[in-house]
Motif scaffolding. Structure first.
Motif, PDB file in Angstrom:
ATOM      1  N   LYS A 109      17.937  -2.238  11.658  1.00 36.60           N
ATOM      2  CA  LYS A 109      17.508  -3.657  11.661  1.00 36.60           C
ATOM      3  C   LYS A 109      18.563  -4.620  11.902  1.00 36.60           C
ATOM      4  O   LYS A 109      18.509  -5.668  12.334  1.00 36.60           O
ATOM      5  N   GLN A 112      19.715  -4.790  15.458  1.00 30.26           N
ATOM      6  CA  GLN A 112      18.879  -5.742  16.247  1.00 30.26           C
ATOM      7  C   GLN A 112      19.112  -6.991  15.966  1.00 30.26           C
ATOM      8  O   GLN A 112      19.221  -7.912  16.841  1.00 30.26           O
ATOM      9  N   LYS A 135      13.375   6.224  18.944  1.00 36.74           N
ATOM     10  CA  LYS A 135      12.348   5.624  19.267  1.00 36.74           C
ATOM     11  C   LYS A 135      11.205   5.994  17.788  1.00 36.74           C
ATOM     12  O   LYS A 135      10.806   4.784  17.297  1.00 36.74           O
ATOM     13  N   ALA A 138      13.013   3.506  15.124  1.00 39.97           N
ATOM     14  CA  ALA A 138      12.867   2.230  15.391  1.00 39.97           C
ATOM     15  C   ALA A 138      11.349   1.769  14.997  1.00 39.97           C
ATOM     16  O   ALA A 138      11.207   0.951  14.451  1.00 39.97           O
ATOM     17  N   GLU A 139      10.570   2.651  15.320  1.00 46.78           N
ATOM     18  CA  GLU A 139       9.224   2.455  14.906  1.00 46.78           C
ATOM     19  C   GLU A 139       8.846   2.452  13.444  1.00 46.78           C
ATOM     20  O   GLU A 139       8.106   1.445  13.101  1.00 46.78           O
ATOM     21  N   VAL A 143      10.867  -1.934  14.121  1.00 42.29           N
ATOM     22  CA  VAL A 143      11.931  -2.673  15.368  1.00 42.29           C
ATOM     23  C   VAL A 143      11.838  -2.374  16.680  1.00 42.29           C
ATOM     24  O   VAL A 143      11.391  -1.177  17.190  1.00 42.29           O
ATOM     25  N   ASP A 144      11.454  -3.186  17.651  1.00 44.49           N
ATOM     26  CA  ASP A 144      11.120  -2.993  18.968  1.00 44.49           C
ATOM     27  C   ASP A 144      12.421  -3.132  19.842  1.00 44.49           C
ATOM     28  O   ASP A 144      13.390  -4.134  19.940  1.00 44.49           O
ATOM     29  N   LYS A 146      14.655  -1.603  23.431  1.00 41.47           N
ATOM     30  CA  LYS A 146      14.415  -0.910  24.482  1.00 41.47           C
ATOM     31  C   LYS A 146      15.577   0.426  24.854  1.00 41.47           C
ATOM     32  O   LYS A 146      16.633  -0.129  24.645  1.00 41.47           O
ATOM     33  N   ASN A 491      12.431   3.618  27.755  1.00 46.88           N
ATOM     34  CA  ASN A 491      11.230   4.061  26.557  1.00 46.88           C
ATOM     35  C   ASN A 491      10.234   5.121  27.252  1.00 46.88           C
ATOM     36  O   ASN A 491       9.235   5.176  27.279  1.00 46.88           O
TER      37      ASN A 491
END
Length: 617
Positions: A109, A112, A135, A138-139, A143-144, A146, A491
């Motif tokens: 977090k 980002q 990924k 992040a999910e 958090v989004d 690339k 992604n």
């Protein structure tokens, strides 16, 4: 400012001038205007120099580094083979799990929020699975990001074709059997392209370590493929920080001057668009940034400093200047002067292959004449197991390494004489290689009986019964870049096939060592005093495959001619004769470069990372 002479490197003569706020310089292409503001410097921190580096690096760089990019370097030749073995056991393994779970997950977090972009070769043998794991992290954190993946280094799918076309490697040896992994060292351009496409995190497989830094610099400054001096400077920035704390006081010759090992600062480079950069570390951290610490890392594992071959550029570091910048907490060093030439049209490829099995027994021995007792016990273990081999029809060991740690055997004929029967405690270090796993298992079982059936004073086996493990060895060859297909994914979706531009490359495949011009150094003043090398120079040694590289940096310009006269290739070969592998009679095993980098070929079967010890021997 400290001014010192490096054997071939020069310390800068004056402290750098700093631009005042609001000042500008003519820009080259970032604007169509004749004179536009120079792009802001880019700050890149390195949080890992190998798989297993400290987890303390990430928070200090994340919260104190004011970074644009954070890079992680994990891979070595043997690491790739270990990851290949892991992937063979389970198809979703083969990457560095520490990167996902320890380095990124707890801080994702804040990474980002701060807008820090990450580049890492943590993908190893399975970059797609590494990206999938990221990924999920992040999910879970909401958090989004690339997440880009660069592939193409893994050439195992071309193994049969390559073996037919290339029966021998770059050292003339035949292509081995029992291949475990085969990976090309990719360059920085695919990384910069992934960043151009908007990646927040770039995951690669095998690439040259310095490309993790050069890629973000190409992306940030738009350096062209033919701007070789800039590419060499960016590569040097990557080279200096790719091993983490090794340039901030780690393994420094003057280790006693380095404070705060428990919180040693990890390196940051602040790079300008003209290729100059400074090396520093986060505030309130341990370690040391000085001419000596940076110079040692500069000469680390580079071979010929005038012709350091990388995929994006051939680097000439012989005219680099290092200048300590005063008044910066923790120290900082400005670096300039790297030059570049057009790169080769070939990638270097590392193959790892199985070559039998090994085990290492480590046994402390106490009491009077500990060394004599330990050596006799080790020799008796070998004799007993050889009798068993004969009974079973097994061949002899492929290799044996017996050392009594505490006896100074590492120094060979240069060891200090023991008195009164030697130390009262020592450690048996006994390692063996054999083509058969069953033979090594016999050896492993026969260590413990020495504790009851041989000399008194055995206190146990460190780690218990020695573990039998496969022997993995490296093999190198050169492979045309045009035959390597590099793909970029974002992604999980393929977005681009990267096309390597070969118009700026050379067909020269290998480096040709330049003959050193011998200078007459007859009239040097001399006297009755003798000095240890560490009194006159900084040293740093490292290894690539079965070669060791020793860098020597004079502490003062007046010391340089004495070092140059004394440290000849023959002197080095004679000193390390007890550790060298003599493959061909009459062939020199030592090459000397000025700026003096001594490259020597040694046994690959030495305890621990002995090759990193050579500089202080």
């Amino acid at each position: 400012m400290v001014c010192a002479s490096l054997l071939g490197l020069r310390a800068a003569a004056a402290a750098p001038r700093l631009l005042r706020a609001g000042s500008s310089r003519c820009c080259r292409r970032w604007s169509s205007e004749t004179c536009a503001p120079q792009p802001s410097p880019v700050r890149i921190g390195c949080a890992s120099g190998f798989w297993g580096d400290t987890a303390a690096s990430v928070p200090q760089l994340l919260y104190g580094g004011k970074l644009d990019f954070l890079v992680f370097d994990y891979l070595s030749e043997i690491t790739m083979s270990l990851l290949a073995t892991a992937k063979a056991r389970a198809p979703d393994l083969g990457y560095i799990p520490d990167f996902v779970l320890t380095a990124v997950a707890p801080y994702i977090k804040d990474i980002q929020r701060k807008g820090i972009r990450i580049v890492s070769n943590a993908g190893g043998m399975n970059p797609h699975s590494c990206a999938t794991a990221l990924k999920k992290v992040a999910e879970k954190a909401g958090v989004d990001l690339k997440i880009a993946v660069v592939t193409g280094d893994d050439l195992m799918g071309e193994l049969s074709n390559i073996k037919k076309a290339l029966p021998k490697g770059e050292d003339g040896k035949r292509f081995p059997e029992n291949i475990c992994s085969m990976n090309a060292y990719l360059g920085a351009r695919p990384i910069s392209r992934a960043l151009d496409l908007g990646a927040d995190i770039v995951v690669t497989g095998r690439c040259v370590d310095s490309s993790l830094v050069l890629g973000p610099l190409i992306h940030s400054f738009g350096w062209n493929k033919d701007e070789f001096n800039l590419l060499a400077s960016g590569s040097l920035a990557g080279h200096l920080i790719e091993c983490g704390a090794q340039c901030t006081g780690g393994i420094f010759t003057d280790w006693h001057t380095v404070q705060g090992w428990h919180n040693i600062g990890f390196p940051i480079v602040e790079c300008s668009s003209d290729g100059s950069f400074t090396v520093s570390k986060p505030p309130n951290t341990g370690g040391l940034l000085s001419f000596g610490t940076v110079a040692e890392q500069l000469v680390y594992e580079i071979g010929n400093p005038k012709e350091y071959l990388l995929p994006d550029v051939i680097c000439d570091f012989s005219q680099v200047t290092l200048t300590e910048i005063p008044g910066i907490e923790g120290g900082a060093v400005k670096v300039q002067g790297a030059k570049g030439l057009r790169p080769s049209s070939f990638y270097k490829v590392n193959v790892t292959y199985f070559d039998g099995f090994r085990a290492t027994g480590c046994c402390p021995v106490g009491g009077p004449k500990a060394i004599e007792k330990g050596r006799r016990a080790a020799e008796s273990i070998l004799k007993r197991t050889r009798v068993m081999f004969d009974q079973l029809g097994y061949e002899d060991y492929s290799a044996i390494n017996l050392q009594m740690l505490g006896s100074e055997e590492t120094y060979g004929p240069h060891a200090k004489q023991n008195i009164d029967g030697g130390p009262r405690e020592a450690v048996i270090w006994l390692a063996v290689l054999h083509k058969r796993k069953e033979a090594v298992e016999i050896f492993s079982r026969e260590i413990a009986p020495a504790g009851t059936g041989m000399a008194p004073g055995f206190t146990g086996i460190v780690g218990g019964r020695p573990k039998v493990s496969p022997v993995l060895k490296p093999f190198f060859f050169l492979y045309p870049k045009k035959n390597v297909k590099i793909n970029i994914f974002m992604n999980g979706q393929h977005v681009e096939t990267f096309e390597e531009d070969l118009s700026f490359t050379s067909d020269i495949a290998v480096s040709h060592d330049q003959l050193e011009i011998q200078e007459e150094l007859k009239d040097l003043p001399n006297g009755p005093h003798t000095y240890r090398l560490e009194d006159l120079a900084y040293t740093r040694s490292g290894d690539k495959g079965n070669s060791a590289n020793i860098g020597v940096i004079a502490r003062h310009p007046l010391y340089y001619p004495y070092l140059k006269k004394t440290l000849t290739a023959q002197t080095i070969e004679d000193y390390f004769q007890h550790l060298l592998e003599k493959e061909q009679s009459g062939k020199s095993l030592v090459t000397r470069y000025v700026l003096i980098n001594v490259l020597i070929r040694i046994s690959t079967f030495l305890w621990c990372s002995l090759k990193k010890l050579f500089g202080i021997l």
